[in-house]
Design a protein around this motif. Structure first.
Motif, PDB file in Angstrom:
ATOM      1  N   THR A   1      17.063  23.485  89.633  1.00  0.00           N
ATOM      2  CA  THR A   1      18.400  23.255  89.091  1.00  0.00           C
ATOM      3  C   THR A   1      19.220  22.452  90.080  1.00  0.00           C
ATOM      4  OG1 THR A   1      19.189  25.354  89.997  1.00  0.00           O
ATOM      5  CG2 THR A   1      18.337  25.370  87.739  1.00  0.00           C
ATOM      6  N   ALA A   2      20.006  21.539  89.559  1.00  0.00           N
ATOM      7  CA  ALA A   2      20.843  20.683  90.399  1.00  0.00           C
ATOM      8  C   ALA A   2      22.308  20.908  90.049  1.00  0.00           C
ATOM      9  CB  ALA A   2      20.487  19.213  90.195  1.00  0.00           C
ATOM     10  N   PRO A   3      23.191  20.798  91.027  1.00  0.00           N
ATOM     11  CA  PRO A   3      24.623  20.968  90.733  1.00  0.00           C
ATOM     12  C   PRO A   3      25.150  19.795  89.918  1.00  0.00           C
ATOM     13  CG  PRO A   3      24.289  20.291  93.004  1.00  0.00           C
ATOM     14  CD  PRO A   3      22.936  20.565  92.449  1.00  0.00           C
ATOM     15  N   THR A   4      26.353  19.950  89.394  1.00  0.00           N
ATOM     16  CA  THR A   4      26.979  18.893  88.605  1.00  0.00           C
ATOM     17  C   THR A   4      27.106  17.618  89.433  1.00  0.00           C
ATOM     18  OG1 THR A   4      28.246  20.563  87.405  1.00  0.00           O
ATOM     19  CG2 THR A   4      29.014  18.283  87.261  1.00  0.00           C
ATOM     20  N   GLY A   5      26.708  16.511  88.832  1.00  0.00           N
ATOM     21  CA  GLY A   5      26.755  15.226  89.521  1.00  0.00           C
ATOM     22  C   GLY A   5      25.432  14.801  90.107  1.00  0.00           C
ATOM     23  N   LEU A   6      24.451  15.703  90.138  1.00  0.00           N
ATOM     24  CA  LEU A   6      23.121  15.393  90.650  1.00  0.00           C
ATOM     25  C   LEU A   6      22.078  15.663  89.580  1.00  0.00           C
ATOM     26  CD1 LEU A   6      23.266  16.981  94.235  1.00  0.00           C
ATOM     27  CD2 LEU A   6      23.754  14.612  93.580  1.00  0.00           C
ATOM     28  N   MET A   7      20.949  14.963  89.692  1.00  0.00           N
ATOM     29  CA  MET A   7      19.830  15.167  88.771  1.00  0.00           C
ATOM     30  C   MET A   7      18.720  15.901  89.489  1.00  0.00           C
ATOM     31  SD  MET A   7      17.563  12.357  86.641  1.00  0.00           S
ATOM     32  CE  MET A   7      16.357  12.076  87.930  1.00  0.00           C
ATOM     33  N   SER A   8      18.165  16.919  88.853  1.00  0.00           N
ATOM     34  CA  SER A   8      17.070  17.679  89.447  1.00  0.00           C
ATOM     35  C   SER A   8      15.804  16.827  89.510  1.00  0.00           C
ATOM     36  CB  SER A   8      16.794  18.940  88.638  1.00  0.00           C
ATOM     37  OG  SER A   8      15.622  19.586  89.104  1.00  0.00           O
ATOM     38  N   LEU A   9      15.044  17.016  90.584  1.00  0.00           N
ATOM     39  CA  LEU A   9      13.781  16.300  90.758  1.00  0.00           C
ATOM     40  C   LEU A   9      12.590  17.208  90.494  1.00  0.00           C
ATOM     41  CD1 LEU A   9      14.609  14.339  94.039  1.00  0.00           C
ATOM     42  CD2 LEU A   9      14.719  13.500  91.703  1.00  0.00           C
ATOM     43  N   ALA A  10      12.822  18.330  89.804  1.00  0.00           N
ATOM     44  CA  ALA A  10      11.742  19.287  89.571  1.00  0.00           C
ATOM     45  C   ALA A  10      10.594  18.677  88.771  1.00  0.00           C
ATOM     46  CB  ALA A  10      12.286  20.517  88.852  1.00  0.00           C
ATOM     47  N   SER A  11      10.890  17.719  87.885  1.00  0.00           N
ATOM     48  CA  SER A  11       9.837  17.110  87.069  1.00  0.00           C
ATOM     49  C   SER A  11       9.211  15.892  87.737  1.00  0.00           C
ATOM     50  CB  SER A  11      10.410  16.695  85.711  1.00  0.00           C
ATOM     51  OG  SER A  11      11.453  15.737  85.862  1.00  0.00           O
ATOM     52  N   LEU A  12       9.691  15.542  88.940  1.00  0.00           N
ATOM     53  CA  LEU A  12       9.146  14.395  89.665  1.00  0.00           C
ATOM     54  C   LEU A  12       7.768  14.753  90.198  1.00  0.00           C
ATOM     55  CD1 LEU A  12       9.689  11.510  90.826  1.00  0.00           C
ATOM     56  CD2 LEU A  12      10.487  12.667  92.895  1.00  0.00           C
ATOM     57  N   GLN A  13       6.760  13.971  89.835  1.00  0.00           N
ATOM     58  CA  GLN A  13       5.412  14.259  90.299  1.00  0.00           C
ATOM     59  C   GLN A  13       5.284  13.873  91.765  1.00  0.00           C
ATOM     60  OE1 GLN A  13       3.076  12.049  87.358  1.00  0.00           O
ATOM     61  NE2 GLN A  13       2.291  14.002  86.617  1.00  0.00           N
ATOM     62  N   PRO A  14       4.818  14.801  92.598  1.00  0.00           N
ATOM     63  CA  PRO A  14       4.656  14.487  94.019  1.00  0.00           C
ATOM     64  C   PRO A  14       3.547  13.479  94.240  1.00  0.00           C
ATOM     65  CG  PRO A  14       3.739  16.641  93.537  1.00  0.00           C
ATOM     66  CD  PRO A  14       4.424  16.189  92.283  1.00  0.00           C
ATOM     67  N   GLN A  15       3.718  12.648  95.251  1.00  0.00           N
ATOM     68  CA  GLN A  15       2.715  11.659  95.607  1.00  0.00           C
ATOM     69  C   GLN A  15       1.878  12.203  96.753  1.00  0.00           C
ATOM     70  OE1 GLN A  15       2.368   8.595  94.013  1.00  0.00           O
ATOM     71  NE2 GLN A  15       3.950   9.295  92.617  1.00  0.00           N
ATOM     72  N   SER A  16       0.564  11.992  96.667  1.00  0.00           N
ATOM     73  CA  SER A  16      -0.315  12.438  97.741  1.00  0.00           C
ATOM     74  C   SER A  16      -0.271  11.509  98.933  1.00  0.00           C
ATOM     75  CB  SER A  16      -1.756  12.539  97.226  1.00  0.00           C
ATOM     76  OG  SER A  16      -2.209  11.286  96.757  1.00  0.00           O
ATOM     77  N   GLY A  17       0.468  10.423  98.854  1.00  0.00           N
ATOM     78  CA  GLY A  17       0.578   9.473  99.949  1.00  0.00           C
ATOM     79  C   GLY A  17       1.465   8.329  99.526  1.00  0.00           C
ATOM     80  N   ASP A  18       1.523   7.298 100.381  1.00  0.00           N
ATOM     81  CA  ASP A  18       2.377   6.156 100.077  1.00  0.00           C
ATOM     82  C   ASP A  18       1.631   5.046  99.342  1.00  0.00           C
ATOM     83  OD1 ASP A  18       4.703   7.183 101.017  1.00  0.00           O
ATOM     84  OD2 ASP A  18       4.561   6.290 102.996  1.00  0.00           O
ATOM     85  N   GLY A  19       0.319   5.307  99.011  1.00  0.00           N
ATOM     86  CA  GLY A  19      -0.409   4.376  98.175  1.00  0.00           C
ATOM     87  C   GLY A  19      -0.635   3.026  98.816  1.00  0.00           C
ATOM     88  N   LEU A  20      -0.531   1.946  98.037  1.00  0.00           N
ATOM     89  CA  LEU A  20      -0.858   0.610  98.490  1.00  0.00           C
ATOM     90  C   LEU A  20       0.307   0.003  99.263  1.00  0.00           C
ATOM     91  CD1 LEU A  20      -2.765  -0.692  95.340  1.00  0.00           C
ATOM     92  CD2 LEU A  20      -3.689   0.209  97.461  1.00  0.00           C
ATOM     93  N   ASN A  21       0.494   0.478 100.484  1.00  0.00           N
ATOM     94  CA  ASN A  21       1.519  -0.093 101.331  1.00  0.00           C
ATOM     95  C   ASN A  21       0.907  -1.153 102.231  1.00  0.00           C
ATOM     96  OD1 ASN A  21       0.054   1.441 103.110  1.00  0.00           O
ATOM     97  ND2 ASN A  21       1.679   2.932 103.485  1.00  0.00           N
ATOM     98  N   LEU A  22       1.682  -1.639 103.207  1.00  0.00           N
ATOM     99  CA  LEU A  22       1.208  -2.703 104.082  1.00  0.00           C
ATOM    100  C   LEU A  22      -0.025  -2.274 104.856  1.00  0.00           C
ATOM    101  CD1 LEU A  22       1.576  -5.479 105.363  1.00  0.00           C
ATOM    102  CD2 LEU A  22       3.189  -4.453 106.992  1.00  0.00           C
ATOM    103  N   ARG A  23      -0.040  -1.024 105.306  1.00  0.00           N
ATOM    104  CA  ARG A  23      -1.187  -0.572 106.078  1.00  0.00           C
ATOM    105  C   ARG A  23      -2.456  -0.550 105.246  1.00  0.00           C
ATOM    106  NH1 ARG A  23       1.085   4.428 109.828  1.00  0.00           N
ATOM    107  NH2 ARG A  23       2.638   3.207 110.990  1.00  0.00           N
ATOM    108  N   ALA A  24      -2.331  -0.243 103.945  1.00  0.00           N
ATOM    109  CA  ALA A  24      -3.503  -0.242 103.073  1.00  0.00           C
ATOM    110  C   ALA A  24      -4.090  -1.644 102.978  1.00  0.00           C
ATOM    111  CB  ALA A  24      -3.127   0.280 101.694  1.00  0.00           C
ATOM    112  N   PHE A  25      -3.247  -2.650 102.811  1.00  0.00           N
ATOM    113  CA  PHE A  25      -3.750  -4.012 102.709  1.00  0.00           C
ATOM    114  C   PHE A  25      -4.229  -4.538 104.056  1.00  0.00           C
ATOM    115  CE2 PHE A  25      -1.332  -3.883  98.730  1.00  0.00           C
ATOM    116  CZ  PHE A  25      -2.279  -4.421  97.874  1.00  0.00           C
TER     117      PHE A  25
END
Length: 260
Positions: free
Chosen positions: A190-214
């Protein structure tokens, strides 16, 4: 014509070249595996459907880090919010819109704290006035997220104004807070008024295809090119030696035929 390859000098050279090619291929394969790991980390971790469990059952002294098996788990934790040390985390995009997280440390009974992201706002954190957290003892239910890669926003983290945080990591928080913080962070349901909850945001297992990956992919190509270059040069040297031997057999040795 290629009997010279059986001489000790050439046999030693061949073995050295084969070893160099094998090492280059092994290093190239290892770098390719690193790239595949980074690419796989781009995928979001599915949200588990299990009921919430106490955070202390997931993050234990034996397993203090958030892994792919615990990321996204619904957890509960209790304590008191450290309102004076509330932080804003800028440059966070949700559904294509850039905004910032509101992070408030929750002091727990074990003497540590857990970073609780109470919500997200679609605006700049400059002059932002997020709502204060509730006072007193509270119980927070939310989703557990792994710590971010320390390289995220690293170029601007040092230039952030007081009250803002560049990366959601214990290493970044320990420089601000006077107490230890658990690994990862919790997105409150739950988030207070004026903010959006991130509960449904899927967590990332990493930063994916960043500069270090390439960079890993670039190193992969380099090692394979080195292996091909060693093989090509070995072939060219052997071919040159064979042609020279053939010329000598035909009496076309230029050095011997040059008039004095």
């Amino acid at each position: 014509m290629y009997r010279f390859l059986l001489t000790p000098r050439w046999l030693a050279g061949i073995l050295l070249a084969l070893a160099a090619v094998a090492v280059c291929l092994w290093l190239g394969s290892w770098q390719l595996g690193r790239f595949k790991e980074k690419a796989a980390a781009q995928h979001a971790v599915p949200l588990p459907s299990a009921p919430p469990v106490p955070l202390s059952q997931i993050l234990t002294p034996q397993q203090p880090l958030v892994g792919t098996d615990t990321a996204g788990r619904a957890v509960t934790t209790s304590g008191t919010y450290d309102t004076p040390n509330q932080l804003l985390v800028p440059n966070r995009t949700v559904e294509g819109v850039k905004g910032f997280y509101v992070l408030t440390p929750l002091r727990t009974s074990d003497g540590q704290a857990v970073a609780v992201v109470r919500g997200w706002a679609a605006s700049s954190p400059t002059n932002a006035r997020p709502p204060s957290p509730p006072s007193g003892h509270v119980t927070v239910t939310g989703r557990l997220h792994p710590s971010e890669n320390s390289g995220r926003n690293g170029a601007v983290a040092g230039g952030l104004p007081p009250g803002q945080l560049g990366t959601l990591t214990p290493a970044a928080l320990v420089n601000i807070l006077p107490y230890a913080v658990h690994d990862g962070w919790v997105a409150a349901d739950t988030a207070p008024t004026g903010l959006m909850s991130l509960a449904s945001l899927q967590p990332q297992s990493g930063d994916g295809l960043n500069l270090r990956a390439f960079q890993s992919l670039g190193y992969t190509l380099e090692w394979f090119v080195f292996a091909g270059f060693v093989a090509f040069m070995g072939f060219r040297l052997a071919r040159h030696e064979a042609e020279a031997a053939e010329d000598r057999a035909l009496g076309l040795d230029l050095a011997a035929s040059t008039p004095h």
